[in-house]
Design a protein around this motif. Structure first.
Motif, PDB file in Angstrom:
ATOM      1  N   ASN A  29       0.800  -1.219   0.000  1.00  0.00           N
ATOM      2  CA  ASN A  29       0.000   0.000   0.000  1.00  0.00           C
ATOM      3  C   ASN A  29       0.834   1.271   0.000  1.00  0.00           C
ATOM      4  OD1 ASN A  29       0.281  -1.070   2.946  1.00  0.00           O
ATOM      5  ND2 ASN A  29       0.025   1.135   3.164  1.00  0.00           N
ATOM      6  N   SER A  51      -1.766  -5.566   3.883  1.00  0.00           N
ATOM      7  CA  SER A  51      -1.637  -4.283   4.566  1.00  0.00           C
ATOM      8  C   SER A  51      -2.338  -4.332   5.911  1.00  0.00           C
ATOM      9  CB  SER A  51      -2.245  -3.164   3.713  1.00  0.00           C
ATOM     10  OG  SER A  51      -2.286  -1.943   4.422  1.00  0.00           O
ATOM     11  N   ASP A  53      -3.414  -1.602   7.313  1.00  0.00           N
ATOM     12  CA  ASP A  53      -4.279  -0.421   7.327  1.00  0.00           C
ATOM     13  C   ASP A  53      -5.237  -0.505   6.141  1.00  0.00           C
ATOM     14  OD1 ASP A  53      -5.315   2.239   6.840  1.00  0.00           O
ATOM     15  OD2 ASP A  53      -3.763   3.013   8.197  1.00  0.00           O
ATOM     16  N   ALA A  54      -6.499  -0.800   6.413  1.00  0.00           N
ATOM     17  CA  ALA A  54      -7.477  -1.010   5.344  1.00  0.00           C
ATOM     18  C   ALA A  54      -7.679   0.240   4.502  1.00  0.00           C
ATOM     19  CB  ALA A  54      -8.810  -1.475   5.937  1.00  0.00           C
ATOM     20  N   ALA A  57      -4.802   0.667   2.149  1.00  0.00           N
ATOM     21  CA  ALA A  57      -4.874  -0.351   1.095  1.00  0.00           C
ATOM     22  C   ALA A  57      -5.883   0.043   0.030  1.00  0.00           C
ATOM     23  CB  ALA A  57      -5.235  -1.704   1.701  1.00  0.00           C
ATOM     24  N   GLU A  58      -7.038   0.554   0.440  1.00  0.00           N
ATOM     25  CA  GLU A  58      -8.051   0.975  -0.535  1.00  0.00           C
ATOM     26  C   GLU A  58      -7.561   2.157  -1.364  1.00  0.00           C
ATOM     27  OE1 GLU A  58     -10.842  -0.532  -1.460  1.00  0.00           O
ATOM     28  OE2 GLU A  58     -10.114  -2.116  -0.141  1.00  0.00           O
ATOM     29  N   PRO A  77      -6.028  -8.151   5.015  1.00  0.00           N
ATOM     30  CA  PRO A  77      -5.403  -7.584   6.212  1.00  0.00           C
ATOM     31  C   PRO A  77      -4.155  -8.378   6.583  1.00  0.00           C
ATOM     32  CG  PRO A  77      -7.393  -8.811   6.789  1.00  0.00           C
ATOM     33  CD  PRO A  77      -7.345  -8.758   5.303  1.00  0.00           C
ATOM     34  N   THR A  89      -4.559 -14.853   7.920  1.00  0.00           N
ATOM     35  CA  THR A  89      -4.317 -13.990   6.759  1.00  0.00           C
ATOM     36  C   THR A  89      -4.148 -14.819   5.500  1.00  0.00           C
ATOM     37  OG1 THR A  89      -3.331 -12.173   8.011  1.00  0.00           O
ATOM     38  CG2 THR A  89      -2.661 -12.398   5.719  1.00  0.00           C
TER      39      THR A  89
END
Length: 317
Positions: A29, A51, A53-54, A57-58, A77, A89
């Motif tokens: 990310n 990642s 941190d969602a 990542a988006e 995640p 994961t």
């Protein structure tokens, strides 16, 4: 018959197609990992960003789709500092095989004090090395199910001048952030080389390759809004002389991307930038002697197994 890559010079801007392949990029990310993911997305492969941190990542996924409109990219995640979470994961990947993983995610602390994970491990050593060591154990069945899969471990030039203290892997004595970071990256590189040796000894079809990005500066990196903001004119002008010796993070991704895609890249090799190991297109270079030290690597492997409670070697085959 020679491979396609042997017949044609490697072109960092015209990558071979990899339709149907699935690649995981840890820390995809941001930074070099983002550019690895963006470049791999242009090959038609499915790229999964790992990642913690969602939201980041988006943002990275949205940016990749701006530059690669037909990108097949998604996120899972991933918190490498949380060792018990890594098996789940891998399950969240939802695939029956994995063609490559790029072990790229990392933490670099600039200032004291020393920080620890919930498991009591020094944060940089835990994230940069132990997390990738444990993640490899859970990924190995998926990698073994793919023909010619790759484990690509991203090291750092910061590791070249460091040596591991096998009696103080957690940097409890005389903690200095830059030294602890360099040693954590050295541990990661040593693991990648040792993993390659064990894979070859077992006759595995999985190859382990170690890469490093050379000198990669933010000021020489192309803008990616919300992921890598545009640097100021002053910063770009100030970095201009450095461009003779180093490059941006987009170019820093080139060795890892080639290690994933080029069939001529062999297990156990080290790849870095062509010019003094600091900038330029990727090339193989001799494995640094302290990274190739098998006695140190074996002791590090055993210590990593004891600290994580898992062993990638048990699923090599």
């Amino acid at each position: 018959m020679s491979s396609p890559s042997a017949r044609r010079p490697w072109n960092v801007r015209r990558l071979p197609r990899a339709d149907g392949s699935v690649f995981l990029v840890t820390g995809g990310n941001a930074g070099i990992g983002y550019f690895v993911a963006e470049q791999l997305s242009a090959t038609g492969a499915t790229v999964v960003l790992g990642s913690r941190d969602a939201a980041k990542a988006e943002a990275a996924i949205a940016s990749i789709r701006v530059h690669v409109p037909d990108a097949r990219v998604r996120a899972v995640p991933l918190d490498l500092a949380d060792l018990p979470s890594l098996e789940a994961t891998v399950g969240a990947l939802g695939v029956d095989r994995l063609d490559a993983v790029v072990h790229n995610a990392g933490v670099a602390l600039d200032d004291p004090p020393r920080r620890e994970t919930a498991d009591g491990h020094e944060l940089m050593f835990a994230t940069n090395h132990l997390g990738h060591f444990a993640l490899t154990r859970w990924l190995m069945p998926l990698l073994s199910a793919a023909p010619g899969a790759r484990v690509v471990t991203t090291g750092s030039f910061a590791a070249k001048s460091e040596r591991l203290d096998l009696d103080d892997l957690q940097s409890r004595k005389g903690y200095r952030p830059k030294r602890a970071y360099g040693r954590s990256k050295l541990a990661q590189m040593s693991f990648g080389v040792e993993l390659g040796r064990r894979l070859r000894a077992a006759g595995s079809t999985v190859a382990s390759v170690v890469v490093h990005p050379g000198g990669a500066l933010d000021a020489l990196t192309p803008s990616r809004p919300s992921v890598h903001p545009r640097t100021t004119v002053g910063a770009r002008l100030g970095a201009a002389p450095a461009a003779l010796l180093v490059h941006g993070k987009d170019a820093g991704a080139w060795p890892a991307v080639r290690a994933v895609l080029d069939p001529s890249v062999g297990g156990g090799q080290l790849w870095g930038p062509r010019a003094f190991g600091l900038r330029g297109e990727p090339r193989p270079e001799p494995v640094w002697s302290h990274v190739a030290d098998t006695s140190v690597a074996e002791r590090l492997w055993d210590a990593s197994r004891d600290l994580t409670g898992v062993d990638p070697g048990t699923v090599i085959g």
